[in-house]
Design a protein around this motif. Structure first.
Motif, PDB file in Angstrom:
ATOM      1  N   ILE A  61     -44.841 -28.780   1.880  1.00  0.00           N
ATOM      2  CA  ILE A  61     -43.999 -29.806   1.419  1.00  0.00           C
ATOM      3  C   ILE A  61     -42.862 -28.581   0.515  1.00  0.00           C
ATOM      4  N   LEU A  62     -41.646 -28.870   0.992  1.00  0.00           N
ATOM      5  CA  LEU A  62     -40.692 -28.148   0.182  1.00  0.00           C
ATOM      6  C   LEU A  62     -39.574 -29.242  -0.469  1.00  0.00           C
ATOM      7  N   MET A 116     -33.345 -24.446   8.698  1.00  0.00           N
ATOM      8  CA  MET A 116     -34.597 -24.627   9.025  1.00  0.00           C
ATOM      9  C   MET A 116     -34.901 -24.277  10.572  1.00  0.00           C
ATOM     10  N   ASP A 117     -33.833 -24.774  11.497  1.00  0.00           N
ATOM     11  CA  ASP A 117     -34.023 -24.316  12.799  1.00  0.00           C
ATOM     12  C   ASP A 117     -33.632 -22.827  12.915  1.00  0.00           C
ATOM     13  N   LYS A 118     -32.933 -22.107  11.997  1.00  0.00           N
ATOM     14  CA  LYS A 118     -32.699 -20.729  12.228  1.00  0.00           C
ATOM     15  C   LYS A 118     -33.986 -19.909  12.185  1.00  0.00           C
ATOM     16  N   TYR A 119     -35.058 -20.451  11.161  1.00  0.00           N
ATOM     17  CA  TYR A 119     -36.269 -19.829  10.874  1.00  0.00           C
ATOM     18  C   TYR A 119     -37.375 -20.569  11.726  1.00  0.00           C
ATOM     19  N   LEU A 139     -40.767 -19.198   5.880  1.00  0.00           N
ATOM     20  CA  LEU A 139     -40.474 -20.366   4.851  1.00  0.00           C
ATOM     21  C   LEU A 139     -39.938 -19.538   3.535  1.00  0.00           C
ATOM     22  N   LEU A 140     -40.615 -18.295   3.357  1.00  0.00           N
ATOM     23  CA  LEU A 140     -39.946 -17.603   2.215  1.00  0.00           C
ATOM     24  C   LEU A 140     -38.620 -17.172   2.553  1.00  0.00           C
ATOM     25  N   LYS A 141     -38.045 -16.755   3.673  1.00  0.00           N
ATOM     26  CA  LYS A 141     -36.686 -16.597   3.823  1.00  0.00           C
ATOM     27  C   LYS A 141     -35.887 -17.672   3.733  1.00  0.00           C
ATOM     28  N   VAL A 157     -27.115 -25.856  -5.436  1.00  0.00           N
ATOM     29  CA  VAL A 157     -28.666 -26.151  -5.248  1.00  0.00           C
ATOM     30  C   VAL A 157     -29.054 -25.630  -6.405  1.00  0.00           C
ATOM     31  N   ASN A 158     -30.128 -26.245  -7.244  1.00  0.00           N
ATOM     32  CA  ASN A 158     -30.598 -25.840  -8.553  1.00  0.00           C
ATOM     33  C   ASN A 158     -31.947 -25.512  -8.554  1.00  0.00           C
ATOM     34  N   GLU A 159     -32.496 -25.981  -7.298  1.00  0.00           N
ATOM     35  CA  GLU A 159     -34.110 -25.518  -7.336  1.00  0.00           C
ATOM     36  C   GLU A 159     -34.650 -25.788  -6.240  1.00  0.00           C
ATOM     37  N   VAL A 160     -35.331 -24.695  -5.769  1.00  0.00           N
ATOM     38  CA  VAL A 160     -36.215 -24.850  -4.543  1.00  0.00           C
ATOM     39  C   VAL A 160     -37.590 -24.505  -4.590  1.00  0.00           C
ATOM     40  N   ARG A 161     -38.649 -25.246  -4.262  1.00  0.00           N
ATOM     41  CA  ARG A 161     -40.197 -24.908  -4.677  1.00  0.00           C
ATOM     42  C   ARG A 161     -41.046 -25.632  -3.636  1.00  0.00           C
ATOM     43  N   THR A 162     -42.151 -25.251  -3.524  1.00  0.00           N
ATOM     44  CA  THR A 162     -43.116 -25.794  -2.684  1.00  0.00           C
ATOM     45  C   THR A 162     -44.061 -26.639  -3.403  1.00  0.00           C
ATOM     46  N   GLU A 163     -44.602 -27.627  -2.885  1.00  0.00           N
ATOM     47  CA  GLU A 163     -45.610 -28.569  -3.582  1.00  0.00           C
ATOM     48  C   GLU A 163     -46.899 -28.698  -2.916  1.00  0.00           C
TER      49      GLU A 163
END
Length: 234
Positions: free
Chosen positions: A154-155, A173-176, A215-217, A228-234
């Protein structure tokens, strides 16, 4: 030799062997900070060996009694079914991620090793211990390096950009080669006195399936986007 009796020295040897074999596997689990570690594996293996010894030799005084039939496998069968309760306790569920399955499996195997040692099956017990250690130490590295590791993650993305930014997110997302399994968007809006609607930061939840390195890329590229203020996994 009476099959229902055992020398004290042999009994102590089997208990000590269970202690050593259980400790070897538990040491690997402890080193990698898993829920059931060094002492847990030792206790399970010792307990299984003790139950096997009890099942085979603990009722020897009744062996010659009439109408008495001894079944060495009866108590051992209860260990195999009962160890599932302990194994379920080390399986952790967090969101859509499940952890602890390998540790639960190792506890089940260690119970079998303890029963084997208690029955005097030294060679199979040692062989299984070696193979378990090989699986945990060597095959784990092979799996991470060579086998495709695709899992659901979950991102969570928080952005000031409008919802139209979704198309850009999907292109990245398609790119990776990340598959979008599920998506949820939460946008807060408020009307001012002039009648204009102001959109506050939106939060996006994407359930993605793919490899960790991809996912890291994606996270790196998303953080470079304006708004974009924040991107993290849950």
């Amino acid at each position: 030799m009476d099959p229902w009796t055992i020398e004290p020295l042999e009994m102590l040897l089997r208990i000590f062997a269970a202690f050593v074999l259980g400790g070897l596997i538990g040491l690997e689990r402890e080193k990698n900070n898993h829920p059931a570690g060094f002492r847990t594996h030792i206790l399970v293996c010792l307990g299984s060996a003790l139950v096997m010894l009890l099942s085979m030799y603990g009722f020897s005084e009744f062996a010659d009694e009439p109408n008495v039939r001894l079944d060495p496998a009866r108590l051992a069968a209860q260990v195999i079914s009962g160890i599932g309760f302990l194994g379920a306790g080390v399986i952790l569920t967090k969101g859509i991620s499940v952890k602890g399955l390998t540790t639960a499996a190792s506890l089940w195997v260690i119970a079998g090793i303890g029963l084997s040692v208690g029955a005097g099956f030294y060679i199979p017990a040692v062989m299984v211990t070696v193979l378990v250690l090989f699986s945990l130490l060597i095959l784990n590295k092979v799996e991470r390096k060579w086998l495709t590791n695709r899992k659901d993650t979950i991102l969570r993305v928080q952005s000031d950009a409008p919802v139209e930014r979704l198309e850009q997110f999907h292109e990245m997302m398609d790119k990776y080669h990340l598959e979008v399994r599920n998506m949820r968007v939460k946008v807060r809006e408020a009307s001012s006195e002039s009648g204009q609607i102001h959109t506050f930061p939106a939060t996006y939840w994407f359930t993605l399936r793919g490899r960790d390195k991809d996912l890291l890329k994606l996270i790196h590229d998303m953080m470079l986007l304006d708004g974009v203020n924040e991107v993290r996994t849950e």
